[in-house]
Design an enzyme around this catalytic site. Structure first.
Site, PDB file in Angstrom:
ATOM      1  N   LYS A 126       0.837  -1.198   0.000  1.00  0.00           N
ATOM      2  CA  LYS A 126       0.000   0.000   0.000  1.00  0.00           C
ATOM      3  C   LYS A 126       0.874   1.251   0.000  1.00  0.00           C
ATOM      4  O   LYS A 126       0.726   2.131  -0.856  1.00  0.00           O
ATOM      5  CB  LYS A 126      -0.923   0.011   1.212  1.00  0.00           C
ATOM      6  CG  LYS A 126      -1.669   1.328   1.393  1.00  0.00           C
ATOM      7  CD  LYS A 126      -2.250   1.444   2.792  1.00  0.00           C
ATOM      8  CE  LYS A 126      -2.621   2.883   3.097  1.00  0.00           C
ATOM      9  NZ  LYS A 126      -3.070   3.079   4.490  1.00  0.00           N
ATOM     10  N   ASP A 145      -6.501   0.719   0.661  1.00  0.00           N
ATOM     11  CA  ASP A 145      -6.614   1.170   2.041  1.00  0.00           C
ATOM     12  C   ASP A 145      -7.931   0.669   2.613  1.00  0.00           C
ATOM     13  O   ASP A 145      -8.614  -0.152   1.997  1.00  0.00           O
ATOM     14  CB  ASP A 145      -6.502   2.701   2.109  1.00  0.00           C
ATOM     15  CG  ASP A 145      -7.787   3.389   1.678  1.00  0.00           C
ATOM     16  OD1 ASP A 145      -8.562   2.793   0.895  1.00  0.00           O
ATOM     17  OD2 ASP A 145      -8.028   4.525   2.122  1.00  0.00           O
TER      18      ASP A 145
END
Length: 227
Positions: A126, A145
């Protein structure tokens, strides 16, 4: 109820079209002016709001402007300087380790590959995806996310739970040219409408094509049939 869409790919294109119209100016909400600042901000943003990160980083970036600044600081001092950030003690260790590794392995520069970035302390896919996209203009994947994870599952774009598996599913159905904006659109929608608790389905631009909102009358995205 809206017209059934016969595949996840078609569903995704329709979702993107509507969200682009709803959030035309969406973009990253973290404040930064250098690649190092972006890297630090994204590491701090894990399980913490961007608003809080921006507040803390306003002073942090005045004090720490280079990898050497982070490497030479004690973890105790770093933890004090990022107090208010979730898990500040652990993240202080990450920041010191990042500073040290940038100096030792990357000549003080933030690397531009997924492998090198995910080798840094506290950096997963991420964070690496965010840094690649916004610091190096390189898009290798989709940032997953909490908003992307939640909304993708509600829309039945994936049944996976792990971020890495969700990313793999999404990369198979989201047009590659939309990978970067996909995350920002979902974040904006997650904050404004499709919240974790009490989502505002009545005013949602995706309500008529959302299986979670439609309940028993929802569309099976794989077959186009009700389920």
């Amino acid at each position: 109820m809206g017209t059934p869409l016969d595949s996840r790919e078609a569903q995704t294109v329709e979702i993107l079209d509507r969200l682009y119209e709803q959030y035309p100016d969406t973009d990253i909400s973290l404040n930064f002016s250098t690649r190092l600042e972006l890297l630090v901000a994204v590491v701090l943003s894990a399980q913490c709001t961007d608003e809080r990160v921006n507040t803390v980083c306003a002073d942090l970036f005045e004090k720490y402007q280079s990898p050497e600044d982070y490497a030479n600081a004690s973890e105790e001092q770093l933890a004090e300087d990022i107090y208010g950030i979730t898990f500040h003690n652990n993240k202080a260790g990450y920041l010191k380790g990042i500073g040290e590794q940038l100096i030792e392995k990357h000549d003080g520069e933030v690397p531009d590959t997924m492998t090198a970035l995910t080798d840094l302390p506290g950096v997963g896919r991420k964070t690496a995806n965010v840094v690649l996209q916004h610091a190096h203009d390189v898009t290798e994947g989709i940032v997953v996310d909490t908003h992307v994870q939640r909304i993708s599952r509600r829309l039945s774009l994936t049944e996976e739970e792990r971020p890495e598996a969700i990313e793999e599913d999404l990369m198979g159905i989201v047009p590659e040219e939309d990978w970067r904006m996909f995350t920002h659109l979902f974040i904006s929608h997650g904050r404004a409408t499709c919240t974790a608790r009490n989502p505002d389905c009545d005013d949602c631009v995706l309500a008529d094509i959302c299986p979670s909102e439609q309940g028993d009358a929802a569309v099976d995205l794989a077959s186009g049939e009700a389920w």
